[in-house]
Design an enzyme around this catalytic site. Structure first.
Site, PDB file in Angstrom:
ATOM      1  CD  GLU A 218      32.489  27.057  39.143  1.00  0.00           C
ATOM      2  OE1 GLU A 218      32.913  26.597  40.065  1.00  0.00           O
ATOM      3  OE2 GLU A 218      31.413  26.795  38.471  1.00  0.00           O
TER       4      GLU A 218
ATOM      5  N   PRO B 268      32.656  43.620  37.487  1.00  0.00           N
ATOM      6  CG  PRO B 268      31.362  45.353  36.329  1.00  0.00           C
ATOM      7  CD  PRO B 268      31.353  44.516  37.369  1.00  0.00           C
TER       8      PRO B 268
ATOM      9  CG  LEU C 164      32.006  35.694  43.180  1.00  0.00           C
ATOM     10  CD1 LEU C 164      31.651  36.227  44.881  1.00  0.00           C
ATOM     11  CD2 LEU C 164      32.541  34.648  43.408  1.00  0.00           C
TER      12      LEU C 164
ATOM     13  N   GLY D 149      37.027  40.129  40.083  1.00  0.00           N
ATOM     14  CA  GLY D 149      36.863  39.064  39.414  1.00  0.00           C
ATOM     15  C   GLY D 149      37.669  38.125  39.997  1.00  0.00           C
TER      16      GLY D 149
HETATM   17  C1  LIG Z   1      32.183  32.159  30.202  1.00  0.00           C
HETATM   18  C2  LIG Z   1      32.163  32.569  31.504  1.00  0.00           C
HETATM   19  C3  LIG Z   1      31.167  32.218  32.478  1.00  0.00           C
HETATM   20  C4  LIG Z   1      31.272  32.833  33.740  1.00  0.00           C
HETATM   21  N1  LIG Z   1      30.272  32.377  34.799  1.00  0.00           N
HETATM   22  C5  LIG Z   1      30.440  32.918  35.793  1.00  0.00           C
HETATM   23  C6  LIG Z   1      29.201  32.814  36.667  1.00  0.00           C
HETATM   24  O1  LIG Z   1      28.025  31.984  36.642  1.00  0.00           O
HETATM   25  N2  LIG Z   1      29.086  33.498  38.106  1.00  0.00           N
HETATM   26  C7  LIG Z   1      30.140  34.408  38.309  1.00  0.00           C
HETATM   27  O2  LIG Z   1      30.176  35.019  39.462  1.00  0.00           O
HETATM   28  N3  LIG Z   1      31.167  34.579  37.470  1.00  0.00           N
HETATM   29  C8  LIG Z   1      31.479  34.030  36.347  1.00  0.00           C
HETATM   30  N4  LIG Z   1      32.517  34.099  35.411  1.00  0.00           N
HETATM   31  C9  LIG Z   1      33.536  34.872  35.808  1.00  0.00           C
HETATM   32  C10 LIG Z   1      34.888  34.112  36.293  1.00  0.00           C
HETATM   33  O3  LIG Z   1      34.832  33.554  37.262  1.00  0.00           O
HETATM   34  C11 LIG Z   1      36.043  35.457  36.097  1.00  0.00           C
HETATM   35  O4  LIG Z   1      36.096  35.710  34.576  1.00  0.00           O
HETATM   36  C12 LIG Z   1      37.156  34.722  36.653  1.00  0.00           C
HETATM   37  O5  LIG Z   1      37.011  34.522  38.075  1.00  0.00           O
HETATM   38  C13 LIG Z   1      38.612  35.742  36.313  1.00  0.00           C
HETATM   39  O6  LIG Z   1      38.037  37.043  36.606  1.00  0.00           O
HETATM   40  P1  LIG Z   1      38.545  38.295  35.654  1.00  0.00           P
HETATM   41  O7  LIG Z   1      37.754  37.823  34.424  1.00  0.00           O
HETATM   42  O8  LIG Z   1      37.974  39.697  36.253  1.00  0.00           O
HETATM   43  O9  LIG Z   1      40.001  38.258  35.454  1.00  0.00           O
HETATM   44  P2  LIG Z   1      40.900  39.315  36.375  1.00  0.00           P
HETATM   45  O10 LIG Z   1      40.630  39.005  37.840  1.00  0.00           O
HETATM   46  O11 LIG Z   1      41.239  40.345  35.921  1.00  0.00           O
HETATM   47  O12 LIG Z   1      42.293  38.543  36.018  1.00  0.00           O
HETATM   48  C14 LIG Z   1      43.255  38.667  34.730  1.00  0.00           C
HETATM   49  C15 LIG Z   1      44.535  37.722  34.845  1.00  0.00           C
HETATM   50  O13 LIG Z   1      45.039  38.037  35.906  1.00  0.00           O
HETATM   51  C16 LIG Z   1      45.405  36.934  36.712  1.00  0.00           C
HETATM   52  N5  LIG Z   1      45.598  37.302  38.219  1.00  0.00           N
HETATM   53  C17 LIG Z   1      44.698  37.978  38.826  1.00  0.00           C
HETATM   54  N6  LIG Z   1      44.916  38.036  40.211  1.00  0.00           N
HETATM   55  C18 LIG Z   1      45.782  37.460  40.202  1.00  0.00           C
HETATM   56  C19 LIG Z   1      46.703  37.001  41.393  1.00  0.00           C
HETATM   57  N7  LIG Z   1      46.705  37.400  42.634  1.00  0.00           N
HETATM   58  N8  LIG Z   1      48.012  36.115  41.036  1.00  0.00           N
HETATM   59  C20 LIG Z   1      48.440  35.818  39.916  1.00  0.00           C
HETATM   60  N9  LIG Z   1      47.415  36.124  38.968  1.00  0.00           N
HETATM   61  C21 LIG Z   1      46.416  36.960  39.018  1.00  0.00           C
HETATM   62  C22 LIG Z   1      44.264  35.979  36.379  1.00  0.00           C
HETATM   63  O14 LIG Z   1      44.654  34.644  36.640  1.00  0.00           O
HETATM   64  C23 LIG Z   1      44.247  36.213  34.786  1.00  0.00           C
HETATM   65  O15 LIG Z   1      45.009  35.684  34.239  1.00  0.00           O
HETATM   66  C24 LIG Z   1      32.271  33.536  34.118  1.00  0.00           C
HETATM   67  C25 LIG Z   1      33.432  33.671  33.343  1.00  0.00           C
HETATM   68  C26 LIG Z   1      33.331  33.342  31.813  1.00  0.00           C
HETATM   69  C27 LIG Z   1      34.191  33.724  30.915  1.00  0.00           C
END
Ligand SMILES: Cc1cc2nc3c(=O)[nH]c(=O)nc-3n(C[C@H](O)[C@H](O)[C@H](O)COP(=O)(O)OP(=O)(O)OC[C@H]3O[C@@H](n4cnc5c(N)ncnc54)[C@H](O)[C@@H]3O)c2cc1C
Length: 383
Positions: free
Chosen positions: A364, A127, A124, A130
């Site tokens: 998640e 880059p 899902l 998220g």
């Molecule tokens: C070890 C690991 C395994 C994973 N496995 C999977 C997988 O199997 N499949 C998959 O699809 N994904 C997977 N992920 C991805 C994971 O779901 C995302 O990292 C997560 O959803 C956050 O997205 P991002 O890293 O882009 O952070 P960002 O969305 O860039 O967020 C950065 C910060 O901003 C905050 N933020 C963002 N938007 C808002 C808002 N509207 N209001 C307040 N705060 C906000 C976030 O809470 C966070 O603190 C995995 C991640 C990791 C680290």
């Protein structure tokens, strides 16, 4: 202690025996080696843990969600890496096909996943998409009898070119439709133009693979569309509701593991002529940890029971994941404190628990996103 039906405690005892014999002895090495634990996952498959909640006629173990929750909890109590491998495989890689797949898709794809012959993964995150997964940029363009997929996914658990892996991925089929233009597809590893482009080097959960996926003009037959065009957003929201129960279970297991070690240490570590557990400062830490672990367990189990009862559980699963992950961070932090300098050393599992559980506040949906989900469910759409 949470009072649940005796059958679940009997089930837990069986899982615990397996974990003690197979998972726990390998947990430190899995972390140190940082490689996917083929042997442990194979043993889990033999126990049916790769086909949890899949009906027996499809090769699964036919458990309910609470039993699944107990497996992830007990496994994570010893090894977070194995915990997330099972959680991602069952909740994210297998469940969407089981739940949203046409009969032929279920018959074709679910049995090998349930038997553990193929690992399941869920793509899902991208880059640039998220927390805002509605911003998916990967595209799927219909061209005759197939879709052409282009784009990339990141941080995908269980992604690998080395073993048979099946993925559920999301892609935009109609840009004009916003979230209603996102669709889901089933794609197998090895499909031409699809590759695992990078393996991440993580702070914790080091035995679990996390990778970047790339799609370059991948031709995918129309039959690989999961459900209807435009269903993808709805499907992954529902999938994540369930997935959050398993991340909550993982956090709960790690928290309980930290508490177990802290209790033992409080009884046996002697300073100033007495076990440190005689000091109120240590007793209060233990009391706070135990209270919060019990509360987290009640929330995680309640979300599982609601799901099994067919009742709404979106708010409860988000709250359970939010609370359990924060409790787990607290418990691993306090357990290290109770261990003092020894807790900081790699000779003991506490620093591993501390690193491993950090993911539970991110994956998640971050804790911030869980709070948004809970508030939105309670408040509705305000203008
Ligand atoms: C070890 C690991 C395994 C994973 N496995 C999977 C997988 O199997 N499949 C998959 O699809 N994904 C997977 N992920 C991805 C994971 O779901 C995302 O990292 C997560 O959803 C956050 O997205 P991002 O890293 O882009 O952070 P960002 O969305 O860039 O967020 C950065 C910060 O901003 C905050 N933020 C963002 N938007 C808002 C808002 N509207 N209001 C307040 N705060 C906000 C976030 O809470 C966070 O603190 C995995 C991640 C990791 C680290």
């Amino acid at each position: 202690m949470i009072l649940i039906d005796e059958k679940y405690e009997r089930f837990r005892a069986g899982v615990r025996d397996f974990v003690k014999e197979v998972v726990e002895p390998r947990a430190d090495d899995i972390d140190k080696e940082g490689t996917f634990p083929e042997d442990v996952v194979k043993a889990c498959a033999e126990q049916g843990y790769l086909g949890l909640v899949v009906p027996e006629e499809l090769g699964g173990a036919g458990t309910d969600t609470l039993e699944y929750t107990i497996v992830v909890e007990e496994v994570s109590r010893a090894c977070g890496s194995t915990g997330i491998i099972l959680a991602a495989h069952n909740s994210l890689g297998t469940w969407p096909i089981l739940n949203f797949g046409a009969e032929e898709q279920v018959d074709e794809y679910v049995p090998p996943l349930a038997r553990g012959e193929r690992m399941g993964a869920f793509g899902l995150t991208e880059p640039n998409a998220g927390s805002d997964a509605a911003g998916t940029q990967t595209t799927a363009v219909l061209d005759g009898d197939h879709y052409v997929i282009n784009g990339s996914k990141c941080f995908i658990t269980n992604a690998s070119d080395d073993r048979d892996t099946g993925y559920v991925i999301t892609a935009v089929t109609d840009k004009e439709q916003g979230v209603r233009g996102i669709s889901s597809f089933i794609i197998l590893g090895g499909t031409s133009g699809f590759r695992v482009a990078k393996h991440e080097n993580k702070m914790g959960l080091r035995g679990s693979e996390t990778a970047v996926l790339e799609f370059a003009d991948v031709k995918l037959p129309k039959e690989n569309l999961l459900g209807k065009e435009g269903d993808g957003f709805k499907q992954f929201m529902v999938t994540l509701d369930g997935g959050r129960i398993s991340i909550g279970a993982m956090a709960l297991g790690i928290a309980q593991g930290a508490l177990d070690h802290a209790l033992e240490r409080a009884k046996t570590r002697v300073q100033f002529g007495k076990p440190i557990g005689t000091k109120q400062a240590i007793q209060f830490k233990i009391a706070d940890m135990a209270t919060q672990v019990d509360a987290a367990r009640a929330m995680v189990y309640n979300a599982a029971l609601l799901k099994d009862a067919g009742k709404p559980f979106s708010t409860e699963s988000a709250a359970a994941k939010l609370y359990a992950s924060e409790v787990s961070y607290f418990c691993t932090y306090e357990a290290i404190q109770i261990f003092g300098g020894y807790g900081y050393m790699k000779d003991y599992p506490l620093e591993r628990f501390y690193r491993d559980t950090r993911l539970t506040e991110i994956g998640e949906g971050t804790s911030e996103i869980q709070r948004i989900v809970i508030a939105r469910n309670l408040l509705g759409k305000l203008s």
